[in-house]
Design an enzyme around this catalytic site. Structure first.
Site, PDB file in Angstrom:
ATOM      1  N   CYS A 125    -103.226  15.399  20.065  1.00 40.52           N
ATOM      2  CA  CYS A 125    -104.581  15.880  19.737  1.00 40.52           C
ATOM      3  C   CYS A 125    -104.774  16.034  18.242  1.00 40.52           C
ATOM      4  O   CYS A 125    -105.899  15.944  17.761  1.00 40.52           O
ATOM      5  CB  CYS A 125    -104.868  17.180  20.473  1.00 40.52           C
ATOM      6  SG  CYS A 125    -103.589  18.402  20.242  1.00 40.52           S
TER       7      CYS A 125
ATOM      8  N   LYS B 117    -101.419  24.319  36.519  1.00 34.59           N
ATOM      9  CA  LYS B 117    -101.684  22.994  37.105  1.00 34.59           C
ATOM     10  C   LYS B 117    -101.298  21.948  36.070  1.00 34.59           C
ATOM     11  O   LYS B 117    -101.850  21.889  34.977  1.00 34.59           O
ATOM     12  CB  LYS B 117    -103.154  22.803  37.478  1.00 34.59           C
ATOM     13  CG  LYS B 117    -103.312  21.487  38.267  1.00 34.59           C
ATOM     14  CD  LYS B 117    -104.738  20.968  38.331  1.00 34.59           C
ATOM     15  CE  LYS B 117    -105.060  19.971  37.264  1.00 34.59           C
ATOM     16  NZ  LYS B 117    -104.269  18.724  37.287  1.00 34.59           N
TER      17      LYS B 117
ATOM     18  N   GLU C 275    -112.134  10.043  19.684  1.00 31.90           N
ATOM     19  CA  GLU C 275    -110.687  10.227  19.820  1.00 31.90           C
ATOM     20  C   GLU C 275    -110.123   9.090  20.670  1.00 31.90           C
ATOM     21  O   GLU C 275    -110.563   8.881  21.799  1.00 31.90           O
ATOM     22  CB  GLU C 275    -110.413  11.575  20.483  1.00 31.90           C
ATOM     23  CG  GLU C 275    -108.942  11.909  20.520  1.00 31.90           C
ATOM     24  CD  GLU C 275    -108.673  13.321  21.015  1.00 31.90           C
ATOM     25  OE1 GLU C 275    -109.376  13.771  21.938  1.00 31.90           O
ATOM     26  OE2 GLU C 275    -107.747  13.947  20.488  1.00 31.90           O
TER      27      GLU C 275
ATOM     28  N   GLU D 180    -108.285  24.208  24.229  1.00 30.15           N
ATOM     29  CA  GLU D 180    -107.705  23.441  23.124  1.00 30.15           C
ATOM     30  C   GLU D 180    -108.050  21.991  23.413  1.00 30.15           C
ATOM     31  O   GLU D 180    -107.539  21.408  24.366  1.00 30.15           O
ATOM     32  CB  GLU D 180    -106.194  23.688  23.045  1.00 30.15           C
ATOM     33  CG  GLU D 180    -105.612  23.343  21.696  1.00 30.15           C
ATOM     34  CD  GLU D 180    -105.080  21.925  21.641  1.00 30.15           C
ATOM     35  OE1 GLU D 180    -105.852  21.018  21.222  1.00 30.15           O
ATOM     36  OE2 GLU D 180    -103.930  21.714  22.033  1.00 30.15           O
TER      37      GLU D 180
HETATM   38  P1  ADP Z   1    -107.353  13.189  30.054  1.00 24.28           P
HETATM   39  O1  ADP Z   1    -108.644  12.406  30.180  1.00 24.28           O
HETATM   40  O2  ADP Z   1    -106.710  13.027  28.756  1.00 24.28           O
HETATM   41  O3  ADP Z   1    -106.438  13.078  31.226  1.00 24.28           O
HETATM   42  P2  ADP Z   1    -108.489  15.588  31.061  1.00 24.28           P
HETATM   43  O4  ADP Z   1    -109.246  16.606  30.315  1.00 24.28           O
HETATM   44  O5  ADP Z   1    -109.218  14.801  32.079  1.00 24.28           O
HETATM   45  O6  ADP Z   1    -107.824  14.692  29.966  1.00 24.28           O
HETATM   46  O7  ADP Z   1    -107.217  16.213  31.766  1.00 24.28           O
HETATM   47  C1  ADP Z   1    -106.534  17.346  31.324  1.00 24.28           C
HETATM   48  C2  ADP Z   1    -106.232  18.229  32.519  1.00 24.28           C
HETATM   49  O8  ADP Z   1    -107.469  18.653  33.079  1.00 24.28           O
HETATM   50  C3  ADP Z   1    -105.474  17.539  33.645  1.00 24.28           C
HETATM   51  O9  ADP Z   1    -104.566  18.463  34.204  1.00 24.28           O
HETATM   52  C4  ADP Z   1    -106.582  17.202  34.628  1.00 24.28           C
HETATM   53  O10 ADP Z   1    -106.148  17.079  35.955  1.00 24.28           O
HETATM   54  C5  ADP Z   1    -107.488  18.403  34.466  1.00 24.28           C
HETATM   55  N1  ADP Z   1    -108.881  18.190  34.898  1.00 24.28           N
HETATM   56  C6  ADP Z   1    -109.589  17.044  34.900  1.00 24.28           C
HETATM   57  N2  ADP Z   1    -110.838  17.254  35.400  1.00 24.28           N
HETATM   58  C7  ADP Z   1    -110.923  18.573  35.718  1.00 24.28           C
HETATM   59  C8  ADP Z   1    -111.940  19.418  36.254  1.00 24.28           C
HETATM   60  N3  ADP Z   1    -113.128  18.954  36.602  1.00 24.28           N
HETATM   61  N4  ADP Z   1    -111.667  20.732  36.423  1.00 24.28           N
HETATM   62  C9  ADP Z   1    -110.476  21.240  36.067  1.00 24.28           C
HETATM   63  N5  ADP Z   1    -109.473  20.492  35.578  1.00 24.28           N
HETATM   64  C10 ADP Z   1    -109.673  19.180  35.391  1.00 24.28           C
END
Ligand code: ADP
Length: 492
Positions: free
Chosen positions: A299, A189, A396, A265
């Site tokens: 990161c 994804k 961060e 990570e």
């Molecule tokens: P950022 O805030 O930097 O976008 P995220 O951790 O929200 O970082 O996003 C990293 C990835 O995790 C993206 O692919 C996002 O769609 C996905 N993501 C965000 N929320 C969820 C969740 N509840 N479950 C699984 N994946 C998620």
């Protein structure tokens, strides 16, 4: 495949290319079940590049069923054959590098030259794991003379990778390379902020000859598509890169569903220690060059720089001069050395941190402003003498805002450097080899750079101490995350 499911994108060179907008499920690009699409935006001008199909729980279910079916055959495919496919995939990435890089820059905003570098680097990651695919083996043990035991490193089967938007190509290949080498099938994804190059890689995996359902790509949002992957009872392993908040959530979801294995990570607030005997020109140029690389949306960004007091003025001057020389603008333009922030959300978030920095008593040495215009551009920003417990020193930021503080002794700076919940990376600038080795041992982080920064290669493991993650990516160690050990005990 009908033409409507591809979008034609004009690259800044004038060249046109077509990108699939569907989800790659079971070897076909398909519309999402709900038919919904979402826009992906060019951060350099705020304009929509394309509308992409949005995966939901029902599409995740389809992908998992296809993965299960594919794994029935795939689990019998030899490592050498898996390696051959990964090598071919890597070659296709190299052959299409210019287009991939241009799309990455349009979608993510990093400089075109940097995107090109990461396209080839990502192909190298695939090639590295191609080489390891037929070198996965266990051990034999005799416990008593009556029993002969051996171990097998077997795949998890159906796995998933959830990736972020800062280095979409690297993140994609750092998950897919070892997953495939280890014999798994994988659903990736991509981030909703940068879905385009993941779709191109999906198409190239298909062209390389991976059987249907072995590598699948879903575009979609975290709370829907990502959550459905994390919850799915038939996915055995998930690898995630992103924020600590989401990482925790995935771990919790795994605990509440099927205890799928989770590797994470996460973020960092990585300290760089510059000692008085360091080559100050090298330290300033390396740190400014690597910190502002990709707009510090990295990161491992060296967001806390500690300089020994006797050289603090000299270092800060050199660092600030290097930062000031950065030219912000279109990531395709000649001479530009920093592009836009990835999107409006992140842009506003970074500006809030700059305001917090101004209010919390740090000295603003450089920048601190957005740049007028349509895109999401922010000046390279430097704060000095920042209170150790302030927001910009502890959280961060993921944007071009660095803190430069001073220290007196090695013991003191080591303690301050370690005084964080993060532990992704750290670095030491010194000409004293003994100090370099000693300080590297005492710093609490998964990667320590000495007189360099941001050097990440496929051969060397990468991952976090403390709240920066669980498990390792890259290197042979990553294969441990994508295989499980079976002990076979034979009575003799
Ligand atoms: P950022 O805030 O930097 O976008 P995220 O951790 O929200 O970082 O996003 C990293 C990835 O995790 C993206 O692919 C996002 O769609 C996905 N993501 C965000 N929320 C969820 C969740 N509840 N479950 C699984 N994946 C998620």
């Amino acid at each position: 495949m009908t033409f409507e499911d591809q979008v034609e994108v004009t690259l800044p060179t004038g060249e046109k290319t077509k990108i699939h907008t569907g989800l790659l499920i079971n070897g076909q690009f398909v519309k999402s079940k709900n038919g919904k699409k979402f826009p992906t935006v060019n951060p350099a001008n705020g304009q929509v590049i394309a509308e992409i199909y949005e995966a939901d729980k029902a599409d995740v279910d389809d992908a998992v069923q296809a993965a299960k079916a594919a794994y029935k055959t795939w689990r019998h495919v030899d490592g050498a054959e898996r390696g051959k496919l990964l090598s071919k995939f890597a070659d296709l990435m190299d052959a299409n590098a210019k287009t991939i890089a241009a799309i990455e820059t349009l979608d993510q905003g990093k400089l075109y030259g940097i995107s090109l570098f990461h396209t080839h680097a990502s192909a190298s990651t695939l090639r590295y794991y191609a080489g390891l695919s037929d070198k996965i083996h266990g051990k034999t043990m005799m416990d008593t003379n009556k029993f002969f035991n051996y171990t097998r490193h077997e795949p998890y089967g159906v796995t998933a990778g959830i990736i972020p938007w800062n280095y979409p190509l690297d993140m994609w290949t750092m998950k897919v390379g070892p997953a495939i080498a280890g014999g798994n099938v994988i659903i990736i994804k991509t981030s909703e902020k940068t879905p385009l190059t993941g779709l191109i890689l999906g198409a190239l995996a298909k062209e390389a000859g991976f059987p249907d359902g072995v590598i699948q790509v879903l575009s979609g949002f975290g709370p829907t598509c990502g959550q459905a992957l994390a919850e799915h009872p038939e996915i055995s392993k998930i690898a995630f890169t992103g924020s600590g908040r989401t990482g925790r959530r995935i771990l919790e979801t795994s605990a509440k569903s099927n205890l799928k294995k989770v590797s994470l990570e996460l973020g960092g607030k990585s300290p760089a220690l510059v000692f008085e005997d360091a080559d100050l020109d090298l330290a300033a140029n390396v740190l400014a060059g690597t910190f502002y690389y990709n707009n510090a949306q990295t990161c491992v960004a060296s967001s806390r720089i500690y300089v020994q007091k006797s050289v603090a003025d000299a270092f800060t001057q050199k660092f600030t001069a290097a930062a000031q020389a950065i030219k912000v603008g279109s990531p395709f333009a000649e001479g530009v050395t920093q592009g836009p922030i990835v999107d409006d959300l992140q842009f506003n978030q970074v500006l809030k941190y700059i305001d917090a920095g101004k209010q919390e008593g740090g000295k603003l040495v450089l920048g601190g402003n957005k740049i007028a215009g349509d895109g999401y551009f922010i000046e390279p920003t430097v704060f000095s003498n920042v209170p150790e417990t302030s927001k910009i020193m502890t959280e961060e930021i993921f944007g071009p805002v660095v803190c430069v503080n001073t220290f007196e002794t090695e013991e003191e700076v080591t303690e301050r450097a370690n005084n964080t919940t993060y532990g992704l990376a750290a670095g030491v600038f010194t000409k004293d080899l003994n100090r370099a080795v000693r300080v590297s041992s005492n710093l609490e982080a998964g990667t320590i750079w000495v007189n360099q920064w941001l050097n990440i290669t496929p051969q060397v493991p990468f991952g976090g101490y403390k709240e920066s993650g669980i498990g390792r990516e890259l290197g042979e160690d990553a294969l441990k995350e994508w295989t499980q050990i079976k002990s076979v005990k034979i009575a003799m």
